[in-house]
Design an enzyme around this catalytic site. Sequence first.
Site, PDB file in Angstrom:
ATOM      1  N   GLN A 138      52.189  49.461  14.031  1.00  6.11           N
ATOM      2  CA  GLN A 138      51.986  50.389  12.910  1.00  6.11           C
ATOM      3  C   GLN A 138      52.156  49.681  11.573  1.00  6.11           C
ATOM      4  O   GLN A 138      51.683  50.146  10.547  1.00  6.11           O
ATOM      5  CB  GLN A 138      52.990  51.549  13.024  1.00  6.11           C
ATOM      6  CG  GLN A 138      52.792  52.632  11.969  1.00  6.11           C
ATOM      7  CD  GLN A 138      54.027  53.473  11.759  1.00  6.11           C
ATOM      8  OE1 GLN A 138      54.673  53.876  12.723  1.00  6.11           O
ATOM      9  NE2 GLN A 138      54.363  53.745  10.510  1.00  6.11           N
TER      10      GLN A 138
ATOM     11  N   GLY B  70      59.090  42.180  15.775  1.00  7.39           N
ATOM     12  CA  GLY B  70      57.973  43.130  15.728  1.00  7.39           C
ATOM     13  C   GLY B  70      56.956  42.794  16.809  1.00  7.39           C
ATOM     14  O   GLY B  70      56.533  43.653  17.599  1.00  7.39           O
ATOM     15  N   HIS B  71      56.572  41.512  16.858  1.00  6.21           N
ATOM     16  CA  HIS B  71      55.631  41.068  17.898  1.00  6.21           C
ATOM     17  C   HIS B  71      56.250  41.256  19.292  1.00  6.21           C
ATOM     18  O   HIS B  71      55.578  41.696  20.226  1.00  6.21           O
ATOM     19  CB  HIS B  71      55.319  39.578  17.746  1.00  6.21           C
ATOM     20  CG  HIS B  71      54.683  39.197  16.441  1.00  6.21           C
ATOM     21  ND1 HIS B  71      55.325  38.446  15.498  1.00  6.21           N
ATOM     22  CD2 HIS B  71      53.452  39.446  15.933  1.00  6.21           C
ATOM     23  CE1 HIS B  71      54.516  38.231  14.469  1.00  6.21           C
ATOM     24  NE2 HIS B  71      53.367  38.833  14.700  1.00  6.21           N
TER      25      HIS B  71
ATOM     26  N   LEU C 234      56.159  34.265  15.721  1.00  4.10           N
ATOM     27  CA  LEU C 234      56.565  35.570  16.252  1.00  4.10           C
ATOM     28  C   LEU C 234      57.965  35.996  15.825  1.00  4.10           C
ATOM     29  O   LEU C 234      58.843  35.160  15.639  1.00  4.10           O
ATOM     30  CB  LEU C 234      56.484  35.532  17.784  1.00  4.10           C
ATOM     31  CG  LEU C 234      55.119  35.134  18.358  1.00  4.10           C
ATOM     32  CD1 LEU C 234      55.170  35.166  19.885  1.00  4.10           C
ATOM     33  CD2 LEU C 234      54.012  36.047  17.852  1.00  4.10           C
TER      34      LEU C 234
HETATM   35  P1  AMP Z   1      50.252  39.412  12.985  1.00  2.16           P
HETATM   36  O1  AMP Z   1      50.747  38.239  13.771  1.00  2.16           O
HETATM   37  O2  AMP Z   1      50.954  39.597  11.678  1.00  2.16           O
HETATM   38  O3  AMP Z   1      48.746  39.472  12.896  1.00  2.16           O
HETATM   39  O4  AMP Z   1      50.677  40.689  13.818  1.00  2.16           O
HETATM   40  C1  AMP Z   1      50.304  40.835  15.167  1.00  2.16           C
HETATM   41  C2  AMP Z   1      50.609  42.241  15.625  1.00  2.16           C
HETATM   42  O5  AMP Z   1      52.003  42.492  15.475  1.00  2.16           O
HETATM   43  C3  AMP Z   1      49.881  43.297  14.779  1.00  2.16           C
HETATM   44  O6  AMP Z   1      49.440  44.336  15.624  1.00  2.16           O
HETATM   45  C4  AMP Z   1      50.956  43.752  13.850  1.00  2.16           C
HETATM   46  O7  AMP Z   1      50.772  45.079  13.384  1.00  2.16           O
HETATM   47  C5  AMP Z   1      52.183  43.656  14.717  1.00  2.16           C
HETATM   48  N1  AMP Z   1      53.384  43.560  13.875  1.00  2.16           N
HETATM   49  C6  AMP Z   1      53.598  42.688  12.864  1.00  2.16           C
HETATM   50  N2  AMP Z   1      54.790  42.945  12.265  1.00  2.16           N
HETATM   51  C7  AMP Z   1      55.318  44.013  12.915  1.00  2.16           C
HETATM   52  C8  AMP Z   1      56.523  44.770  12.773  1.00  2.16           C
HETATM   53  N3  AMP Z   1      57.418  44.485  11.837  1.00  2.16           N
HETATM   54  N4  AMP Z   1      56.730  45.787  13.609  1.00  2.16           N
HETATM   55  C9  AMP Z   1      55.810  46.100  14.566  1.00  2.16           C
HETATM   56  N5  AMP Z   1      54.668  45.428  14.766  1.00  2.16           N
HETATM   57  C10 AMP Z   1      54.418  44.407  13.948  1.00  2.16           C
END
Ligand code: AMP
Length: 281
Positions: A148, A36-37, A33
């Site tokens: 997004q 963003g997460h 994490l």
């Molecule tokens: P992931 O762990 O990469 O599958 O991401 C999990 C959630 O976090 C997904 O909905 C992603 O779009 C969101 N996410 C990942 N990176 C970012 C970021 N930099 N800003 C906002 N949300 C993010």
Amino acid sequence: MKLIQTKQELKEALKGERQRGKTVGLVPTMGYLHEGHLSLIRKARQENDSVVVSIFVNPTQFGEGEDYNTYPRDLDRDTEQCRSAGADMVFAPGAGEMYVEDSITYVDMNGLTDRLCGASRPGHFRGVMTVVTKLFNIVRPDRAYFGQKDAQQVAVIRRMVRDLDFNIQIIEAPIVREEDGLAMSSRNTYLQPREREAALVISQALFLAEQQIAGGERRGDFIRDKIIEKISSQPLARLDYAEIVDAAALTPIRVIKGSVLIAVAVKIGRTRLIDNIKMEV
Ligand code: AMP
């Protein structure tokens, strides 16, 4: 905060919440994490009585030769971050717990999943939709939170929820960036220092496009060419795609108008990175 590793245990923990009339927010992630997460978790915290964060590196959304085995994992650190961002439960099942061995059912879609990342990663969105459907059925959240950053994923999930009558509100949160503009991603950890610097070209190209559109430019092809030119100027970057599309239908647009998504995927060394901007024009 509870760390839960089986579906049964999670369902039981949530049954009590639901009986007490509590609302449940779900934040699906693959872990490792970053801010963003955490922005999604904090938003879910503000809007729900109970917040569940799932941490699951989903094998079915990775293609042959992709980074499933090397994807970064650190459950201890993730759990701590979830706790401080205000989550109530972390659901971190193993792959064997999530998928029964002889599972043969998938969720799939036509059209929307063939474009952008779907074109370079066949089967990716089938894996995403299948695991998100499973998470929706296990958690039965009132709201689910997506970034997004994965704009096509949000469009696909929204469409799936509409088409399959899931009674879940999909909430999208803006992209969180490093100070220099690079969109945060668990995959940024793969980048060598020179690559990390080169990766800046991605957000720079998008910001340039944003400026040009804000300045009145409306020709989609012109903007797209500028993005490609900028990214090609960086020797360590290899463009996968740069597209200007309608934000919901994801179909290419020639004249920039309405809800516009400008999305790019770029390989820096062996790391594939995506980024985008959305504009209302
Ligand atoms: P992931 O762990 O990469 O599958 O991401 C999990 C959630 O976090 C997904 O909905 C992603 O779009 C969101 N996410 C990942 N990176 C970012 C970021 N930099 N800003 C906002 N949300 C993010």
